[in-house]
Enzyme design. Structure first.
Site, PDB file in Angstrom:
ATOM      1  N   GLU A 106      12.620 -69.477 -25.640  1.00  0.00           N
ATOM      2  CA  GLU A 106      11.394 -69.610 -24.842  1.00  0.00           C
ATOM      3  C   GLU A 106      10.718 -68.258 -24.722  1.00  0.00           C
ATOM      4  OE1 GLU A 106      10.876 -68.278 -21.693  1.00  0.00           O
ATOM      5  OE2 GLU A 106      12.875 -67.534 -21.199  1.00  0.00           O
TER       6      GLU A 106
ATOM      7  N   LEU B 211       8.121 -67.749 -22.172  1.00  0.00           N
ATOM      8  CA  LEU B 211       7.242 -67.998 -21.038  1.00  0.00           C
ATOM      9  C   LEU B 211       6.953 -66.720 -20.264  1.00  0.00           C
ATOM     10  CD1 LEU B 211       8.643 -71.336 -19.574  1.00  0.00           C
ATOM     11  CD2 LEU B 211       7.152 -70.945 -21.542  1.00  0.00           C
ATOM     12  N   ARG B 212       5.710 -66.593 -19.850  1.00  0.00           N
ATOM     13  CA  ARG B 212       5.315 -65.524 -18.932  1.00  0.00           C
ATOM     14  C   ARG B 212       5.120 -66.146 -17.558  1.00  0.00           C
ATOM     15  NH1 ARG B 212      -0.171 -64.060 -21.332  1.00  0.00           N
ATOM     16  NH2 ARG B 212      -0.139 -66.336 -21.562  1.00  0.00           N
TER      17      ARG B 212
ATOM     18  N   LYS C 129      13.966 -63.417 -28.958  1.00  0.00           N
ATOM     19  CA  LYS C 129      13.618 -63.239 -27.550  1.00  0.00           C
ATOM     20  C   LYS C 129      14.070 -61.886 -27.024  1.00  0.00           C
ATOM     21  CE  LYS C 129      12.235 -64.117 -23.387  1.00  0.00           C
ATOM     22  NZ  LYS C 129      12.753 -65.152 -22.522  1.00  0.00           N
TER      23      LYS C 129
ATOM     24  N   PHE D 105       0.400 -53.985 -21.727  1.00  0.00           N
ATOM     25  CA  PHE D 105       1.650 -53.376 -21.279  1.00  0.00           C
ATOM     26  C   PHE D 105       1.582 -51.852 -21.285  1.00  0.00           C
ATOM     27  CE2 PHE D 105       2.945 -57.658 -21.929  1.00  0.00           C
ATOM     28  CZ  PHE D 105       4.009 -57.873 -21.077  1.00  0.00           C
TER      29      PHE D 105
ATOM     30  N   ARG E  27       0.012 -50.159 -18.693  1.00  0.00           N
ATOM     31  CA  ARG E  27      -0.400 -49.750 -17.348  1.00  0.00           C
ATOM     32  C   ARG E  27       0.788 -49.091 -16.661  1.00  0.00           C
ATOM     33  NH1 ARG E  27      -2.855 -54.187 -13.579  1.00  0.00           N
ATOM     34  NH2 ARG E  27      -4.758 -53.734 -14.730  1.00  0.00           N
ATOM     35  N   ALA E  28       0.656 -47.813 -16.398  1.00  0.00           N
ATOM     36  CA  ALA E  28       1.748 -47.074 -15.762  1.00  0.00           C
ATOM     37  C   ALA E  28       1.889 -47.477 -14.302  1.00  0.00           C
ATOM     38  CB  ALA E  28       1.496 -45.570 -15.861  1.00  0.00           C
TER      39      ALA E  28
ATOM     40  N   CYS F  36      14.097 -61.489 -16.356  1.00  0.00           N
ATOM     41  CA  CYS F  36      14.277 -61.455 -17.812  1.00  0.00           C
ATOM     42  C   CYS F  36      14.444 -60.052 -18.380  1.00  0.00           C
ATOM     43  CB  CYS F  36      13.096 -62.154 -18.490  1.00  0.00           C
ATOM     44  SG  CYS F  36      13.073 -63.939 -18.234  1.00  0.00           S
TER      45      CYS F  36
END
EC number: 1.1.1.22
Length: 447
Positions: A159, A161-162, A215, A260, A262-263, A271
C-alpha cells in the site's frame, strides 16, 4: 462470476481498502478480532479520522439506509474464508519493543487463522508493510496449513496510502505494484484493480522480494529527502541562510522536485520512522547492513530537530528553565488532516517541555482525544485562542490550514507574550511580525 473480497484487519489501511473495494463494485467482508471495532464499522463509523472515509463507508455498509449493502463485517474466520475469492491481509506491523526490527506477530496470526479455513481456490494478498523475505515464508506457511493446498496462491501488493488522502489514493492510485509467482494471481489482481488500471494507473508486476522492497524503499527515500532539507536548515542557521528560499531554488530542478523539501521538526507517524528502522534491521540480517548505514543518520537528523525546537523554546522564554513558563503548542498530530499522534514530533516536543517543568497547553483540530491518551498530563484547550491565553511562547508544530488562517492580532490580544516559533515553516513571517510578534522559524533568519 464476480470476485468476492475479504479484508483481514480493519484499522486505517483495512477500513479504507474495504470501503474502496465496495465502491469499486465488489462484495466485501471485513474481518477484525476486536469486537468494539467491528461494532463501530457495522454502524458506519470509523475508529480514526480520515477525510471522506466515513462517508464512503456509510455508502456501502449493509443495514444502513440508502447504502448499497456490499460491505459487511465479521469476527468469524471460517465465514471469511468461505466468503472470499481474494483475501487482503491489512494488519499492523509495528516496531518491536526495544528493537529496530518489525513485529510480524499480527501478520503471522492472521495468516495462520485464515489459512486453516481455506478449503477452495483463493488468492491471499499481503498489503501490510513487511521485511523482505516475508512473502516466501508466508507462502510456505499457507501451503502447509490450507486444506486447499496448492489451489491457494499468495501475492504481495504493497500500500502507498498518505494519511489525509487515503480514500483517493486507494481509488485512484499513482501505481499498483503486485508481486506474484504465476499468471493466475496477476490475472485476478488485474480484475480487482480493473477500474484504476482503465483510468491510467500503472500496473507493475514483479517478484515477491521486489514488491516487498518497494514500500520500504519509497519511505526510506522520502525520509532521506526530509532529513536532507532539515540538515540544510541546520547549516542555514549556522551560516545565516534561509532554508525556505534554498528549498524553493532546489525544487525548480525537476530531478529533485519541491515535494518533501519543507524544513521543520521532522517526520513522524506510524510508517516512516518504524519502516526505515525495520529496513535497517532486515538489511543487517541479510548481510547488507552497510548499504543502509546512511539511514541511521537520516533517523538521527530527524530526531535532532525535535530537541532543537525544545531549545528554541527555551531561548524564547529567557534561556533558562521552563519552570513557571506557559507554553502553547498548536498541533498534536504528526501531520494535518489526520488524528494520528503515533511518533508525533509535535506531541514529542510538547512532552519534552512539560517534563522539563513547562506549563504546556495543546490544541489540535482532530487529534485531541488521541493526544490525551498518550500524554494525559499535558494541558489541553478547545480552541487555538484558549491554548495561547497567557502564554510566554507559542509553538506552531502541525501545519493545519486552521493555523495558517489564524488572526495574529486576535491571538496577540490574549497571549502573554507575542512570541511565535514556527516548527513547520508554514506561516507567513511578515504577517505575524506586522502584528507585533517576534517570529522565528527553523532554518530562517530571525528578522
Amino acid at each position: 462470476m464476480a470476485l468476492k473480497i475479504t479484508v483481514i484487519g480493519t484499522g486505517y489501511l483495512g477500513a479504507t481498502h474495504a470501503a474502496a473495494m465496495a465502491e469499486l463494485g465488489f462484495e466485501v467482508l471485513g474481518l477484525d478480532v476486536v469486537p468494539e471495532k467491528v461494532d463501530m464499522l457495522r454502524r458506519g463509523e470509523v475508529p480514526m479520522y480520515e477525510p471522506g472515509l466515513e462517508e464512503l463507508l456509510r455508502a456501502h455498509v449493509a443495514g444502513i439506509e440508502g447504502a448499497t449493502g456490499r460491505l459487511n463485517f465479521t469476527m468469524d474466520w471460517a465465514e471469511a474464508a468461505d466468503f472470499g475469492d481474494v483475501h487482503f491481509i491489512c494488519v499492523n506491523t509495528p516496531q518491536k519493543h526495544g528493537e529496530y526490527a518489525c513485529d510480524m506477530s499480527h501478520v503471522d496470526a492472521a495468516v495462520d487463522s485464515l489459512a486453516r479455513h481455506l478449503r477452495r481456490p483463493a488468492l491471499v494478498v499481503g498489503k501490510s508493510t513487511v521485511p523482505v523475505g516475508s512473502a516466501d515464508r508466508i507462502a510456505a506457511r499457507i501451503a502447509e496449513l490450507a486444506p486447499a493446498g496448492a489451489d491457494v496462491e499468495l501475492a504481495w501488493n504493497p500500500e502507498f496510502l498518505r494519511e489525509g488522502f487515503a480514500v483517493d489514493d486507494t481509488l485512484h492510485p499513482d501505481r499498483i505494484v503486485v508481486g506474484v509467482r504465476g499468471e493466475q494471481a496477476e490475472k485476478v489482481l488485474r480484475e480487482v484493480y480493473a477500474t484504476p488500471i482503465a483510468e491510467g494507473s500503472p500496473f507493475v508486476v514483479t517478484d515477491f522480494p521486489t514488491a516487498e522492497l518497494v514500500k520500504t524503499s519509497a519511505n526510506s527515500f522520502l525520509a532521506t529527502k526530509i532529513s536532507f532539507i532539515n540538515a540544510m536548515a541546520e547549516v542555514c542557521e549556522a551560516a545565516g541562510g534561509d532554508v525556505v528560499k534554498l528549498a524553493e531554488a532546489l525544487g525548480y530542478d525537476d530531478r529533485i522536485g519541491a515535494k518533501f523539501l519543507r524544513a521543520g521538526i521532522g517526520f513522524g507517524g506510524g510508517c516512516l520512522p518504524k519502516d526505515i528502522r525495520a529496513f535497517m534491521a532486515r538489511a543487517g540480517e541479510l548481510g547488507a547492513d552497510q548499504a543502509l548505514t546512511f539511514l541511521r543518520e537520516v533517523d538521527s537528523i530527524n530526531m535532532r530537530r525535535r530537541g532543537h525546537m525544545v531549545e528554541l523554546a527555551r531561548e524564547a522564554v529567557g534561556g533558562g528553565s521552563f519552570l513557571g513558563k506557559r507554553v502553547a503548542v498548536l498541533g498534536a498530530t504528526f501531520k494535518p488532516d489526520s488524528d494520528d499522534v503515533r511518533d508525533s514530533p509535535a506531541l514529542n516536543v510538547a512532552g519534552q517541555i512539560h517534563l522539563q517543568g513547562g506549563q504546556v497547553t495543546v490544541y489540535d483540530p482532530k487529534g485531541m482525544a488521541n493526544a490525551r491518551r498518550v500524554f494525559p498530563t499535558l494541558g489541553y484547550a478547545d480552541t487555538a485562542e484558549d491554548a495561547v491565553r497567557g502564554a510566554d511562547v507559542v509553538l506552531h508544530l502541525t501545519e493545519w490550514r486552521e493555523f495558517r488562517e489564524l488572526d495574529p492580532e486576535a491571538l496577540g490580544a490574549v497571549t502573554g507574550e507575542r512570541v511565535l516559533l514556527d516548527g513547520r515553516n508554514a506561516l507567513d513571517p511578515e504577517r505575524w511580525r506586522a502584528a507585533g510578534w517576534t517570529f522565528r522559524a527553523m532554518g530562517r533568519p530571525g528578522a
